[in-house]
Scaffold this motif. Structure first.
Motif, PDB file in Angstrom:
ATOM      1  N   UNK A  92       0.827  -1.203   0.000  1.00 45.97           N
ATOM      2  CA  UNK A  92       0.000   0.000   0.000  1.00 45.97           C
ATOM      3  C   UNK A  92       0.867   1.260   0.000  1.00 45.97           C
ATOM      4  N   UNK A  93       1.930   1.233   0.797  1.00 52.75           N
ATOM      5  CA  UNK A  93       2.833   2.386   0.858  1.00 52.75           C
ATOM      6  C   UNK A  93       3.594   2.544  -0.449  1.00 52.75           C
ATOM      7  N   UNK A  94       3.978   1.429  -1.056  1.00 48.08           N
ATOM      8  CA  UNK A  94       4.664   1.511  -2.349  1.00 48.08           C
ATOM      9  C   UNK A  94       3.731   2.085  -3.414  1.00 48.08           C
ATOM     10  N   UNK A  95       2.462   1.682  -3.395  1.00 48.61           N
ATOM     11  CA  UNK A  95       1.502   2.235  -4.358  1.00 48.61           C
ATOM     12  C   UNK A  95       1.340   3.738  -4.155  1.00 48.61           C
ATOM     13  N   UNK A  96       1.214   4.164  -2.887  1.00 47.86           N
ATOM     14  CA  UNK A  96       1.041   5.593  -2.612  1.00 47.86           C
ATOM     15  C   UNK A  96       2.302   6.370  -2.971  1.00 47.86           C
ATOM     16  N   UNK A  97       3.467   5.816  -2.663  1.00 49.34           N
ATOM     17  CA  UNK A  97       4.728   6.470  -3.031  1.00 49.34           C
ATOM     18  C   UNK A  97       4.808   6.652  -4.544  1.00 49.34           C
ATOM     19  N   UNK A  98       4.468   5.611  -5.274  1.00 48.96           N
ATOM     20  CA  UNK A  98       4.508   5.685  -6.738  1.00 48.96           C
ATOM     21  C   UNK A  98       3.531   6.733  -7.252  1.00 48.96           C
ATOM     22  N   UNK A  99       2.330   6.772  -6.665  1.00 54.76           N
ATOM     23  CA  UNK A  99       1.313   7.738  -7.083  1.00 54.76           C
ATOM     24  C   UNK A  99       1.820   9.168  -6.930  1.00 54.76           C
ATOM     25  N   UNK A 100       2.492   9.448  -5.828  1.00 54.00           N
ATOM     26  CA  UNK A 100       2.967  10.812  -5.559  1.00 54.00           C
ATOM     27  C   UNK A 100       4.235  11.122  -6.338  1.00 54.00           C
ATOM     28  N   UNK A 101       5.180  10.186  -6.391  1.00 50.19           N
ATOM     29  CA  UNK A 101       6.450  10.439  -7.075  1.00 50.19           C
ATOM     30  C   UNK A 101       6.237  10.705  -8.561  1.00 50.19           C
ATOM     31  N   UNK A 102       5.370   9.905  -9.210  1.00 47.92           N
ATOM     32  CA  UNK A 102       5.207  10.015 -10.663  1.00 47.92           C
ATOM     33  C   UNK A 102       4.097  10.984 -11.073  1.00 47.92           C
ATOM     34  N   UNK A 103       3.449  11.620 -10.104  1.00 47.51           N
ATOM     35  CA  UNK A 103       2.411  12.597 -10.450  1.00 47.51           C
ATOM     36  C   UNK A 103       3.040  13.825 -11.096  1.00 47.51           C
TER      37      UNK A 103
END
Length: 346
Positions: free
Chosen positions: A137-148
């Motif tokens: 879940x944290x990896x998904x959220x990190x990816x969502x924010x980093x690549x936004x």
């Protein structure tokens, strides 16, 4: 205030979107600040800032165990003043070594990264997070924010004149950098991820180059040593590491080796083993603002309070008494409104 008016419902809505992974960052506000130098800032929507804190609160305890001690930006119990006094400690240790062996001459290597925040490679950053974090879940959220892509995914609201954006070099704007590059200045997560990214360089300097007196604040970093040849070696090695491992370019005009006795310009102060000064530019800015404000007004007093708070960390008794004579007219020097004395500066 608008978010808080319906706080419970807004938080539950965010929680639901996180749980079913439908959360996407919203619209930012983009604007330009011109001092101390021109920068492009993105202010995230308030709901997104709540999410930034959720992610930061999970990741920070993990990475605090990974970060070196002398990374001083955007960390609890750190900051500019701590970095400045740590540098002073380093300078004084080298000065004591010189007193024991007069042939030694302390030098410092100063470097920084060109267009740092807009040069961060998002994939490299995400891969670094994946090495330390296993929670899906944290990896998904990190990816969502980093690549936004806050400049293009949902076009931001512009709150500065377009002509100001035109003044920015292309490599300093998220509107013009290559896809997959950059983090927005202004987000809590960007500040934190900057430390995650540069932690690779920190560990290389400390553990591979064996730099005893190394210190970093965001993308400004220093090494102090009495061996100039060693510093030249470090400069080449750090330049290559930044380029090859992090895809970062060391600023060609902001890297140099000088004697510590000349003063080390770092985090807003000029540090010498014997004393600390403030930058001439900051003093000039203070004089300019006071000349253009009416004495006795709230704005005038706020300006004095602001600069006095900055000056008090340095040896500035004479400077402050000349700039703020009314402040000193009823108090003796050293009564708490002046600068740090040399004997107590550490």
């Amino acid at each position: 205030m608008k978010f808080a008016d319906n706080l419970e419902a807004n938080l539950l809505s965010l929680e639901k979107r996180l749980r079913n992974r439908t959360y996407k960052p919203g619209r930012s506000i983009a604007f330009i600040v011109q001092k101390p130098k021109i920068r492009e800032i993105f202010a995230a929507d308030f709901a997104d800032r709540v999410i930034h804190h959720v992610l930061y609160n999970y990741l920070a305890p993990i990475y605090e165990r990974q970060f070196i001690y002398d990374s001083w930006a955007c960390r609890k119990d750190k900051g500019t003043h701590g970095a400045m006094f740590r540098l002073l400690e380093f300078a004084r240790k080298l000065e004591r070594e010189r007193e024991r062996e007069p042939v030694l001459h302390p030098f410092f290597l100063k470097m920084d990264i060109k267009s740092f925040f807009t040069s961060i490679d998002q994939q490299i950053l995400y891969d670094l997070v994946c090495k330390k974090v296993k929670n899906e879940e944290i990896l998904w959220l990190s990816k969502t924010i980093i690549f936004h892509d806050c400049a293009h995914d949902i076009p931001p609201k512009i709150q500065s004149q377009p002509s100001l954006f035109d003044k920015l070099p292309k490599d300093k704007s998220l509107f013009t950098v290559a896809k997959g590059k950059g983090l927005p200045i202004g987000n809590l997560t960007s500040q934190f991820f900057a430390n995650v990214y540069m932690n690779e360089l920190d560990n290389f300097a400390k553990h591979q180059l064996k730099a005893k007196y190394y210190i970093r604040y965001v993308d400004d970093f220093l090494i102090l040593s009495s061996d100039r040849d060693y510093l030249e070696f470090c400069r080449d090695q750090l330049t290559d590491f930044a380029a090859n491992k992090l895809k970062l370019k060391v600023h060609p005009d902001k890297q140099f080796i000088k004697a510590v006795s000349c003063g080390v310009d770092f985090v807003g102060y000029i540090v010498r083993p014997e004393y600390i000064l403030v930058r001439k530019r900051i003093v000039a800015d203070c004089k300019f603002k006071l000349r253009n404000l009416t004495p006795g007004t709230n704005k005038y007093q706020e300006t004095i309070n602001s600069y006095s708070a900055h000056f008090q960390w340095a040896n500035t008794l004479s400077l402050q008494s000349s700039l703020f004579p009314r402040l000193f007219s009823c108090r003796p020097l050293g009564s708490g409104v002046g600068g740090v004395e040399p004997a107590t500066a550490g």
